[in-house]
Motif scaffolding. Sequence first.
Motif, PDB file in Angstrom:
ATOM      1  N   ILE A 147       0.851  -1.192   0.000  1.00  0.00           N
ATOM      2  CA  ILE A 147       0.000   0.000   0.000  1.00  0.00           C
ATOM      3  C   ILE A 147       0.885   1.239   0.000  1.00  0.00           C
ATOM      4  N   ASN A 148       0.628   2.148  -0.916  1.00  0.00           N
ATOM      5  CA  ASN A 148       1.392   3.386  -0.981  1.00  0.00           C
ATOM      6  C   ASN A 148       0.735   4.471  -0.129  1.00  0.00           C
ATOM      7  N   VAL A 149       1.550   5.251   0.545  1.00  0.00           N
ATOM      8  CA  VAL A 149       1.050   6.395   1.320  1.00  0.00           C
ATOM      9  C   VAL A 149       0.950   7.566   0.346  1.00  0.00           C
ATOM     10  N   TYR A 150      -0.073   7.546  -0.466  1.00  0.00           N
ATOM     11  CA  TYR A 150      -0.157   8.433  -1.624  1.00  0.00           C
ATOM     12  C   TYR A 150      -0.501   9.881  -1.277  1.00  0.00           C
ATOM     13  N   SER A 151      -1.434  10.088  -0.350  1.00  0.00           N
ATOM     14  CA  SER A 151      -1.860  11.457  -0.050  1.00  0.00           C
ATOM     15  C   SER A 151      -0.731  12.270   0.582  1.00  0.00           C
ATOM     16  N   ASP A 152      -0.062  11.690   1.584  1.00  0.00           N
ATOM     17  CA  ASP A 152       1.059  12.378   2.224  1.00  0.00           C
ATOM     18  C   ASP A 152       2.231  12.547   1.254  1.00  0.00           C
ATOM     19  N   THR A 153       2.471  11.521   0.430  1.00  0.00           N
ATOM     20  CA  THR A 153       3.545  11.610  -0.563  1.00  0.00           C
ATOM     21  C   THR A 153       3.263  12.737  -1.545  1.00  0.00           C
ATOM     22  N   ALA A 154       2.021  12.839  -1.994  1.00  0.00           N
ATOM     23  CA  ALA A 154       1.646  13.904  -2.925  1.00  0.00           C
ATOM     24  C   ALA A 154       1.837  15.272  -2.285  1.00  0.00           C
ATOM     25  N   ALA A 155       1.480  15.383  -1.003  1.00  0.00           N
ATOM     26  CA  ALA A 155       1.644  16.660  -0.301  1.00  0.00           C
ATOM     27  C   ALA A 155       3.117  17.040  -0.217  1.00  0.00           C
ATOM     28  N   ASP A 156       3.987  16.067   0.094  1.00  0.00           N
ATOM     29  CA  ASP A 156       5.424  16.345   0.198  1.00  0.00           C
ATOM     30  C   ASP A 156       6.007  16.765  -1.147  1.00  0.00           C
ATOM     31  N   ILE A 157       5.616  16.060  -2.200  1.00  0.00           N
ATOM     32  CA  ILE A 157       6.142  16.372  -3.529  1.00  0.00           C
ATOM     33  C   ILE A 157       5.665  17.746  -3.989  1.00  0.00           C
ATOM     34  N   LYS A 158       4.408  18.093  -3.680  1.00  0.00           N
ATOM     35  CA  LYS A 158       3.873  19.385  -4.101  1.00  0.00           C
ATOM     36  C   LYS A 158       4.537  20.554  -3.385  1.00  0.00           C
ATOM     37  N   LYS A 159       5.133  20.278  -2.217  1.00  0.00           N
ATOM     38  CA  LYS A 159       5.892  21.333  -1.537  1.00  0.00           C
ATOM     39  C   LYS A 159       7.134  21.699  -2.335  1.00  0.00           C
ATOM     40  N   THR A 160       7.744  20.681  -2.963  1.00  0.00           N
ATOM     41  CA  THR A 160       8.961  20.900  -3.749  1.00  0.00           C
ATOM     42  C   THR A 160       8.634  21.343  -5.164  1.00  0.00           C
ATOM     43  N   PHE A 161       7.607  20.705  -5.751  1.00  0.00           N
ATOM     44  CA  PHE A 161       7.216  21.012  -7.125  1.00  0.00           C
ATOM     45  C   PHE A 161       5.758  21.471  -7.132  1.00  0.00           C
ATOM     46  N   PRO A 162       5.506  22.766  -7.010  1.00  0.00           N
ATOM     47  CA  PRO A 162       4.112  23.239  -6.940  1.00  0.00           C
ATOM     48  C   PRO A 162       3.321  22.967  -8.216  1.00  0.00           C
ATOM     49  N   ASN A 163       3.997  22.881  -9.356  1.00  0.00           N
ATOM     50  CA  ASN A 163       3.306  22.629 -10.620  1.00  0.00           C
ATOM     51  C   ASN A 163       3.282  21.140 -10.947  1.00  0.00           C
ATOM     52  N   VAL A 164       2.773  20.368 -10.016  1.00  0.00           N
ATOM     53  CA  VAL A 164       2.725  18.930 -10.217  1.00  0.00           C
ATOM     54  C   VAL A 164       1.276  18.469 -10.277  1.00  0.00           C
ATOM     55  N   CYS A 165       1.017  17.539 -11.184  1.00  0.00           N
ATOM     56  CA  CYS A 165      -0.280  16.874 -11.241  1.00  0.00           C
ATOM     57  C   CYS A 165      -0.073  15.462 -10.719  1.00  0.00           C
ATOM     58  N   PHE A 166      -0.890  15.053  -9.754  1.00  0.00           N
ATOM     59  CA  PHE A 166      -0.711  13.749  -9.125  1.00  0.00           C
ATOM     60  C   PHE A 166      -1.862  12.823  -9.522  1.00  0.00           C
ATOM     61  N   HIS A 167      -1.491  11.721 -10.170  1.00  0.00           N
ATOM     62  CA  HIS A 167      -2.468  10.721 -10.635  1.00  0.00           C
ATOM     63  C   HIS A 167      -2.343   9.452  -9.805  1.00  0.00           C
ATOM     64  N   LEU A 168      -3.484   8.905  -9.398  1.00  0.00           N
ATOM     65  CA  LEU A 168      -3.498   7.692  -8.592  1.00  0.00           C
ATOM     66  C   LEU A 168      -4.316   6.613  -9.301  1.00  0.00           C
ATOM     67  N   ASP A 169      -3.675   5.471  -9.528  1.00  0.00           N
ATOM     68  CA  ASP A 169      -4.347   4.312 -10.093  1.00  0.00           C
ATOM     69  C   ASP A 169      -4.977   3.526  -8.951  1.00  0.00           C
ATOM     70  N   GLY A 170      -6.292   3.618  -8.823  1.00  0.00           N
ATOM     71  CA  GLY A 170      -6.979   3.007  -7.692  1.00  0.00           C
ATOM     72  C   GLY A 170      -7.628   1.678  -7.990  1.00  0.00           C
ATOM     73  N   ALA A 171      -7.223   1.029  -9.083  1.00  0.00           N
ATOM     74  CA  ALA A 171      -7.887  -0.214  -9.496  1.00  0.00           C
ATOM     75  C   ALA A 171      -7.894  -1.275  -8.407  1.00  0.00           C
ATOM     76  N   GLN A 172      -6.775  -1.417  -7.678  1.00  0.00           N
ATOM     77  CA  GLN A 172      -6.684  -2.456  -6.644  1.00  0.00           C
ATOM     78  C   GLN A 172      -7.053  -1.956  -5.253  1.00  0.00           C
TER      79      GLN A 172
END
Length: 375
Positions: A147-172
């Motif tokens: 299981i990936n910690v996606y929401s917190d990871t996205a928040a951390d990455i957006k702090k460094t790269f504000p112009n980021v689009c975060f896509h999550l594959d939720g099939a599983q």
Amino acid sequence: MIYYDNAASTVHMGSDPQYPVYDFFSQANPSSPHMIGIESERTLNNTRKNFSKILNCPPDEVIFTSGGTESNNLAIIGFALANRRKDITFYAEPWAHPSVIEPMKYIQAQGLGKAIFTPLEKMHILPAAGEFIFISMSQVCHETGHINVYSDTAADIKKTFPNVCFHLDGAQGFCKHKTNLTNIDLYAFSAHKCHGGQGVGGLVVDKKTKISPLMFGGGQEKGLRPGTENVKGLYDFARIAEIMDGGMNKMAELVTSIYAIILSIKDELPDIYVNKRDESHGHSPYILNMSFMGINGETLVHALSERGVYASMGAACNSRKKIKPPLELMGFEHERAKSAVRFSFSFMNSEKEAYEAKAIIIDTVKALRQMTRRW
């Protein structure tokens, strides 16, 4: 039959009398202006609201598609087309689902952006290669179940790269684990991974995210996915999703016990390994990937199917491709990856059949190893 290939496709609950979801049917086109067409449109709108409640997002952000593959393609290629004048770098892990990897390769081939395939933990240290960054990750890994910690990871990455689009594959992950779309811009989900029908799915598109359609026609789904919606399939899916979302904890308890029974095989046979990439972030009980050293995974899958136990070697979309096994891309040695089998469970399995499957697996592995004379 003991069906342990639920990560590829689950049994449709509509075919089980215990879950009578086929109590609605409309042949009317929801785009038709007459009375039954309007009724069909009303059903479609209510269905959209049902998904928005489960995902805690506005109804108008839910776009219906034919499934996870189309949703991922629409998210990735649609973003590239809508932002073609920007210098975009697309990131995904090398073992992502083919419906993520292949669209990114296509984007690069068409000169719409650069594709980089690297483990998520290394994305933090990569320099911003362009004006925009697109990052895709899975909610639950389709190969190993981590299981990936996606929401917190996205928040951390957006702090460094504000112009980021975060896509999550939720099939599983959809309807099996709670979904938090905070900091997520695009979320793909699919019906047949959680007991809905095949050919039905959706994509959540955050209002601030701009994507372009891949097809053109009647303008349905806000113009992003034209074509007459599968009202009946979506209605069934929404009903099933509500059942699973409401009973998520109880279902997980049952699946966890089934997982433990099959996992205990490693205590009774030598040279068996459980393939987990990351223990720190948790693991889904719905997927168990095990290597039976000395036996080719494909051989074991065929041998088990002859005895009524159905498993797989991983993503069905990879089965016809001659590519490097995802486990090797994760760093596991070749022999271990080659001998891997993925067991994937659902709440429609039982503990009784798990014990039956365990006995069959042990007996089959012993027989195959005796034939190879290596174990």
